[in-house]
Each structure stands twice: as C-alpha cells, then as structure tokens.
Write an enzyme that holds these catalytic residues in place. Structure first.
Site, short mmCIF file in Angstrom:
data_model
loop_
_atom_site.label_atom_id
_atom_site.label_comp_id
_atom_site.label_asym_id
_atom_site.label_seq_id
_atom_site.Cartn_x
_atom_site.Cartn_y
_atom_site.Cartn_z
N CYS A 249 -42.16 44.38 32.87
CA CYS A 249 -43.06 43.43 32.19
C CYS A 249 -42.19 42.27 31.73
O CYS A 249 -41.88 42.14 30.55
CB CYS A 249 -43.77 44.09 31.02
SG CYS A 249 -44.84 45.49 31.45
N ALA A 250 -41.79 41.42 32.66
CA ALA A 250 -40.60 40.59 32.47
C ALA A 250 -40.83 39.30 31.70
O ALA A 250 -39.88 38.78 31.12
CB ALA A 250 -39.99 40.26 33.83
N GLY A 253 -38.97 36.19 30.59
CA GLY A 253 -37.89 36.25 31.56
C GLY A 253 -36.48 36.27 30.99
O GLY A 253 -35.52 36.42 31.74
N GLY A 254 -36.33 36.12 29.69
CA GLY A 254 -34.99 36.04 29.11
C GLY A 254 -34.15 37.29 29.31
O GLY A 254 -32.94 37.21 29.55
N LYS A 255 -34.77 38.46 29.24
CA LYS A 255 -34.00 39.71 29.39
C LYS A 255 -33.53 39.89 30.83
O LYS A 255 -32.40 40.31 31.08
CB LYS A 255 -34.85 40.90 28.94
CG LYS A 255 -35.25 40.85 27.47
CD LYS A 255 -36.08 42.05 27.10
CE LYS A 255 -36.59 41.94 25.67
NZ LYS A 255 -37.60 40.85 25.53
N GLU A 273 -44.18 40.67 36.81
CA GLU A 273 -45.12 40.20 35.79
C GLU A 273 -46.51 40.10 36.41
O GLU A 273 -46.67 39.57 37.51
CB GLU A 273 -44.68 38.83 35.25
CG GLU A 273 -45.64 38.17 34.30
CD GLU A 273 -45.94 39.03 33.07
OE1 GLU A 273 -47.13 39.13 32.72
OE2 GLU A 273 -44.99 39.60 32.48
N ASP A 300 -48.21 44.53 38.74
CA ASP A 300 -48.77 45.17 37.56
C ASP A 300 -48.01 46.47 37.31
O ASP A 300 -47.96 47.34 38.18
CB ASP A 300 -50.25 45.45 37.79
CG ASP A 300 -50.96 46.00 36.56
OD1 ASP A 300 -50.27 46.37 35.58
OD2 ASP A 300 -52.21 46.06 36.58
N ASP A 316 -40.23 46.58 28.68
CA ASP A 316 -40.41 45.86 27.42
C ASP A 316 -41.92 45.73 27.25
O ASP A 316 -42.53 44.76 27.67
CB ASP A 316 -39.72 44.50 27.49
CG ASP A 316 -39.82 43.72 26.20
OD1 ASP A 316 -40.12 44.34 25.16
OD2 ASP A 316 -39.61 42.51 26.22
N CYS A 369 -41.35 44.68 20.57
CA CYS A 369 -41.05 43.82 19.43
C CYS A 369 -42.03 44.13 18.30
O CYS A 369 -42.50 43.24 17.60
CB CYS A 369 -41.09 42.35 19.81
SG CYS A 369 -42.64 41.77 20.51
#
Length: 427
Positions: A249-250, A253-255, A273, A300, A316, A369
């Site tokens: 679940c990108a 995109g930072g990770k 994504e 998905d 994530d 988060c």
C-alpha cells in the site's frame, strides 16, 4: 473584501467538516496552491491552527453565543472560529481579526455579520476562560485545552493515564517538526541544505534530519530532500531487505523510495497502490526523486496479482490516522469512537492477503500511523495466533530507542512528530 487567504481558509474549513476531501488534499487544490508563498503560509496557519485548537476555541466562544455554538450555520461557526484563533493564538491585531472575520462571512451569510462582530469583540474584551487544571480535572483539560474530541480524551485518559495523555495532547498541539532525508543521487544535497539555512539536526533514525530553520518545502520541490516523518522513515528502514521487495500500500511512496535508496542495485522495489490518483502522485515523486529500481504498479493489496514470492513485504496499512492528528488535525474531528475497530477489520484482511507473498525466510512488516491498539498489536497478535509460520523478529540496535516489547513505536510526547507502529515478522 476579506483577504484571499482568509476567504479560502473559510472555504477549506467548510469543505473538510463533512465527508468531503481530506485537509491535505484540500490544501493542495488550485485555489490554495496558487497563492504566493507568504499568503499560502498564512492560509495553512489559519486552517491548521483553527483545527488543532478547536477545542479551546469552542470553549472560549460557547459562553458568548446565547443560541448555542453548535446551532449556528456552518459558515458562521467557521468564521467565528477563524476569527477567535487569530484573537487568541496569532499575532494579528484584534481589530483586523474581527473585521476580516465579518467580511469573510458577509458574502455567505450577510445577516450574521452583526453576530460575528459582537461575539468576537466580546472575546477581545473578556479574553478566553481560564484553562482547566490538568491535575484536578485531566478529562476537561484534554477536551478543552488539549483540543481532543470527548471520546478520544476519555479513551486516552483511561488507556494512557493522565500524565501521558496530557503530554501527548500537548505535543500534538504543536506544529510537527520538519523532518527530511537527503537525495543520495544529488551530491550537492547536503551543501544546498546548509546554504538554504535549514540548520539540520541528525535524529535517531539513520539518515533522518530535523530542519531547524529555512524553507525545506522549497528544496523538496527540487528533489534535493524528501520531507518524511521520523516514524515513517523508521518503518521503511525496518522493512528494507535485499531481493524482491513489495510495498503493498505504497502511496505516497516515501517508504518505497527510502528502501530503494538504502539498498540500491541489491533490491527491486514494487510499489503497489490501488488508487489511480495516488498512483499518479507516487509516479511523479519517483520521477522527481530519480529511483530506477522502483516500479510503481496499480494493484489492490486485498487481491494481489503477484505469483512469484517476495523476500520482504511491507504492509503500511490504511488506518484511522490518529497518530498524525498534529500534522492532519482534521482527523481529530472526522474520526468517531468506532473508527479504530472499523479500520482493524480491513487491516486483518489485508494482512491475511499479503502474508502468503512472503517466501520462507523472508520478512513481513506490518505498520500503521495510528496510536490505537486495535489497529496495531491486536491485529498482529491475532494474526500470529493463526499463523505459527510467522514470529516476531528482533529489532536492530539503533531502533532500541523505539522498542515497545517486540514492536517498534514512535510517541509524539517522546519523539516529536507522528505516532507510528511497526511489527517486524519473520517467516
């Protein structure tokens, strides 16, 4: 006429009050983005500050509105909140704060201008009511000064105890620190950061820096740095593994980019994504950053299209976002008491869906988060009870500062920034 930044601020507050766009998406809309940098910064302060401190603002306004603050039409209530935030918390002259609030509401509700004027002038004269004593009445302090919805104030007080709950609420009232990492493909990045006056301070997570000055967003727009909370960088470092890597679940995109930067040619990153708009945003970030070993893919996580297994999978998971209410204060008022469990039901399905993609000997990292246990350790523990082929893995030495038993966690009251949770599982 009201200033453009105040006019847009009122519209933003109205747009995010219901089930419409998120605050982040609304502030990225053309009317907000087209403002010059100074007006855009003022717009952000107006909106973010009003939402962060809505509890104390409403406590100050409620005694002054005889008909009841909640019974006002939304534009009138929002204009009062904006004006009260400027009177109580910003270095705006009282006269300007009152007159601009009146002019902001005039085109929408002209008959309410007298009420807005009278209430705000009285607030100027009388000031805010005294703060509750956090030692004597921590629940009232959390709801008013701490600006938490009543259900979340009660939940944190019961779960965390008064000292930690109050410390967390205080931390989340402050503007989150600007944390970033350097683009390793730009040899001049560190020099440009210092020349721009960011005054960088190294943090515990490798490669994470806190900007203590300057305008980091300008350098981020050039692709020299990437603004990314320390907790988010922590999760990516814990997940990084050589070989085939899936960020399930990108977006944004930072990770995925951090994993690609850390391991270079030793990793092939698939950044999946399901949302096409978010996929396009992620593709733009990848192009600006320059990461040839990241492949953005529409997929998905509940129905992953992959056949070959991965050496590591990062989930994530979409969550309530209650760990980010300092950065995204609209979440305070969007979420209800049932949101953590609603999200947990989907998170359990997602974890079941991606776990088979991990090859034996591989790594599965589950992260959110959110600060709430229903979305974090309870999801992981129920998964481990059903899957004896997985076990928790030890954390690297540098991550001990974030250790909470077998898991890693950032806490706003201790680490600044957002509250992240991560579980590292080995198959």
């Amino acid at each position: 006429m009201p200033t453009e930044s105040r006019r847009i601020a009122l519209q933003v507050l109205l747009d995010v009050e219901g089930p419409g766009p998120t605050l982040a998406d609304r502030l990225a809309a053309p009317d907000a983005e087209s403002l010059d940098p100074r007006d855009r910064a003022f717009l952000h302060e107006l909106v973010l500050g009003t939402l962060r401190r809505r509890g104390s603002i409403d406590a100050a306004l409620t005694p002054l509105v005889s008909t009841g603050l909640d019974r006002l039409d939304p534009p009138v209530r929002a204009a009062m909140r904006l004006g009260a935030h400027q009177v109580l918390h910003l270095r705006v002259p009282d006269r300007a704060a009152v007159s601009e609030a009146v002019e902001t509401v005039r085109p929408i509700a002209p008959r309410a201008t007298g009420l807005v004027n009278a209430v705000l002038r009285r607030l100027v004269r009388e000031g805010a009511p005294p703060e509750p004593d956090p030692a004597k009445d921590p629940l009232e302090w959390l709801a008013r000064t701490g600006s938490l919805p009543s259900w979340l104030a009660q939940r944190w007080l019961q779960r965390l105890g008064p000292d930690v709950a109050i410390a967390r609420a205080r931390a989340l009232l402050a503007e989150p620190p600007a944390v970033f990492r350097l683009n390793p493909r730009r040899p001049d990045a560190e020099e440009r950061v210092r020349d721009a006056g960011l005054d960088p301070e190294p943090l515990v997570v490798p490669g994470a820096w806190r900007a203590r000055g300057g305008r980091p967003a300008d350098l981020a727009a050039e692709g020299l740095i990437h603004l990314q909370d320390q907790g988010s960088q922590l999760v990516a470092h814990l997940a990084a593994s050589e070989g085939r890597f899936l960020d399930a679940c990108a977006a944004p995109g930072g990770k995925a980019l951090l994993v690609a930067d850390a391991l270079g040619a030793r990793v092939q990153v698939i950044a999946a994504e399901r949302s096409l708009p978010r996929l396009r945003t992620m593709g733009s970030l990848r192009a600006r950053w320059g990461a040839p070993n990241v492949q953005a893919l529409g997929a998905d996580a509940l129905r992953p299209p992959f056949v070959a297994p991965f050496d590591a999978v990062l989930l994530d998971a979409p969550c309530s976002g209650l760990g980010t209410i300092g950065r995204h204060p609209d979440i305070r008022w969007r979420c209800g008491p049932g949101e953590p469990e609603r999200q947990a039901r989907r998170q359990r399905l997602l974890l079941e869906s991606v776990a088979p993609l991990v090859k034996p000997g591989g790594r599965l990292v589950y992260a959110t988060c959110s600060s709430e246990p229903e979305e974090n350790e309870q999801v992981v523990e129920s998964f481990l009870a059903r899957h004896p082929e997985f076990r928790t893995a030890s954390l690297p030495g540098w991550a001990e500062a974030f250790a909470d038993g077998a898991y890693a966690r950032t806490r706003p009251e201790t680490h600044d920034g957002d509250a992240f949770f991560a579980a590292v599982l080995a198959r």
